[in-house]
Design an enzyme around this catalytic site. Sequence first.
Site, PDB file in Angstrom:
ATOM      1  N   LYS A  86       0.822  -1.206   0.000  1.00  7.20           N
ATOM      2  CA  LYS A  86       0.000   0.000   0.000  1.00  7.20           C
ATOM      3  C   LYS A  86       0.861   1.264   0.000  1.00  7.20           C
ATOM      4  CE  LYS A  86      -4.255  -2.122   1.396  1.00  7.20           C
ATOM      5  NZ  LYS A  86      -3.779  -3.524   1.348  1.00  7.20           N
TER       6      LYS A  86
HETATM    7  C1  LIG Z   1      -4.272  -4.612   0.481  1.00  3.03           C
HETATM    8  C2  LIG Z   1      -3.450  -5.827   0.307  1.00  3.03           C
HETATM    9  C3  LIG Z   1      -3.739  -6.804  -0.679  1.00  3.03           C
HETATM   10  C4  LIG Z   1      -4.944  -6.705  -1.577  1.00  3.03           C
HETATM   11  O1  LIG Z   1      -4.838  -5.683  -2.528  1.00  3.03           O
HETATM   12  P1  LIG Z   1      -6.169  -5.179  -3.292  1.00  3.03           P
HETATM   13  O2  LIG Z   1      -5.718  -4.015  -4.114  1.00  3.03           O
HETATM   14  O3  LIG Z   1      -7.108  -4.777  -2.187  1.00  3.03           O
HETATM   15  O4  LIG Z   1      -6.694  -6.313  -4.099  1.00  3.03           O
HETATM   16  C5  LIG Z   1      -2.884  -7.886  -0.787  1.00  3.03           C
HETATM   17  N1  LIG Z   1      -1.821  -8.036   0.027  1.00  3.03           N
HETATM   18  C6  LIG Z   1      -1.514  -7.137   0.977  1.00  3.03           C
HETATM   19  C7  LIG Z   1      -0.336  -7.384   1.859  1.00  3.03           C
HETATM   20  C8  LIG Z   1      -2.305  -5.999   1.167  1.00  3.03           C
HETATM   21  O5  LIG Z   1      -2.000  -5.121   2.132  1.00  3.03           O
END
Ligand SMILES: *Cc1c(COP(=O)(O)O)cnc(C)c1O
Length: 489
Positions: A112
Site C-alpha cells: 500500500k
Molecule cells: C491490500 C493488500 C492486498 C490486496 O490488494 P487489493 O488491491 O485490495 O486487491 C494484498 N496483500 C496485501 C499485503 C495488502 O495489504
Amino acid sequence: MKYISTRGGVEALSSAQAIKKGIADNGGLFVPDHIPLLTDALFDKLVPMTYAERAAEILSLFLDDYDKTALLSDCVKAYESGAFTGGAAPTVKLADNKYLLELFHGPTCAFKDMALQIMPRLLSRALKMTGEKKTAYILVATSGDTGKAALEGYRDVEGVRIKVFYPVDGVSDIQKLQMSTQDGANVSVQAIEGNFDDAQNGVKNIFSDVKLNNELHEKGYILTSANSINWGRLAPQIVYYISSYADLYKQGEIKLGEKISFCVPTGNFGNIFAGYLAYRMGLPVKRFICASNKNNILTDFLNTGVYDRNREFYQTVSPSMDILISSNLERLLYFVAGPKKTAGYMKQLAETGRYGIADNELKEIQSIFTGGYTDEDKTLETIKTTFKDTGALIDTHTAVAYRQAEKYVYETGEKVVTVSTASPYKFAADVLKALGKKRTTSRGALSPLYDLSSYTGTEIPAPLARLEGKAVRFSGAINKADMPASLFD
Ligand SMILES: *Cc1c(COP(=O)(O)O)cnc(C)c1O
C-alpha cells in the site's frame, strides 16, 4: 483526460477534481474517459529510466492537468530519497519462468506504500489546483495495514491533517506499535473500544453528520478519505506493471513484445485492476491470475459470472485479503458492460448482495483473467517449500498467489510474475509457524521478528527494526461515541 463515473450520469471532472472528490456523487467510482497508449517510442524511453522517472511519465498520461515537472519532483520524493530501500519495485527471478515483483520495500513494508507514498502529494496539489483554501482532514478507519501506510504517506504533507481510528483489540501487536509510535506534526492516532466495524461505522457517521461538518468547515477543514477507491490511489499502481516488464526486458529475461502473465494476491481488486489498465494501454500481457484466499468470492465470480456475497466470512492468515466486497471490481464491470449495466449490477449488490453478469461480459473477462484460490494449509506449505527450494522468504499474502502461479507455470510452461505485497516480517508469527518453528525470544511485540531473522538468516527490514524502543505517542482507547469530539483534540 476527463474522469467519469462508472455509473454514468455525472459531470466529467479533471483528474485533480476527481482525486479531491474521491467518489462520484452517484456512488460510482471515477474512471478515465479514454486509455492512453503505451507506444513503442514511450516504452523505449522508459527502459533506461529510474522507477520515479517511469512513474512520472506514466502518471502524466493520466493526470494531464498536473504539471509534469511537479509530478516528477513528487515521484522522486515518494520513491527515492531513502523511502524505498532496495528499490521501489524490483523484479527478481526465483526459478525458471517464476518471478517476484517486490512491492514491500517502502516505509511500512507492505504494497500500500506504493500508492500512499505518492497519493498525498497528488491530493495536496489537487487542493491548490482547485483553489481550495481549507485544510483537508483525512479520516481513516483501519484494521492495520492501511492506517499505518496512510500515516506514513500523509505525515507532514502540506494542507493536510490525518486521524486514524483502530479497534483497540483488533490489530496485531506490531501494527499497534507501528501506529502508536507514528511521527509527524499533522498526524493523530486513536484506539477505540470495539471492533473494526465500530471504527468504520464511527467514521461513516462522522462523514454524514451535517452539523459536525459545518463545525469543521468553520474551523477551516474539509473532510476527505484515503480509501482505495480514490483514483489517486489506483493510478500509481499502473506504473509497476509496466516497470516490471521494462526490467525483465532490460535483464534479458524476455524479448520485446513477448507476452507474460501476472499473478496478484487480491482483496479489493485495486492492484490487479491497475494491471488491467496497463494491459489496455498496450502492455503485452497474456493473463492476470486473480489469487484469493479462503474468502474465494472472486474465484467463483471469474468462473461463473455470479458475484454472491451471501456467504460465510473467514479470518485467514492473509488478513488484508479477507474481503467480501471487492469495490474496484466495479471499474472492470464498467469497461466490459458500460455504465448503465454497471449501475444496475451495483444496485442489485446493494439490495440483494448478489448479481450475475451476461455471458458475453463473462467471456470477455475470462479472455484475460483467471481466478484461483489457496486454502490456509496450502498457504503455509507454500511459504515452507518456497523457502526450501528457492531461498526466498515470502509472506502469507504472496504465498496465496505464488501457489496459483506455480500451478499455472506447471500447466503452461509460461512466464509468470507474482506480485509480492508484503514483507514476511510484517506477518512474522505466521511465517514462523509455516516454517515449523517455535517462538523462542521474549522481546514483546517484536519477538517473532527476531526469531524469524535468526532462523532464516535474513534481515529485519529497517522500518520494523527501528520500532524497538521507540516512544509511544498515542495511547488510551475511547468510546465510539466520543469519536466526533476527538477530531478537535
Ligand atoms: C491490500 C493488500 C492486498 C490486496 O490488494 P487489493 O488491491 O485490495 O486487491 C494484498 N496483500 C496485501 C499485503 C495488502 O495489504
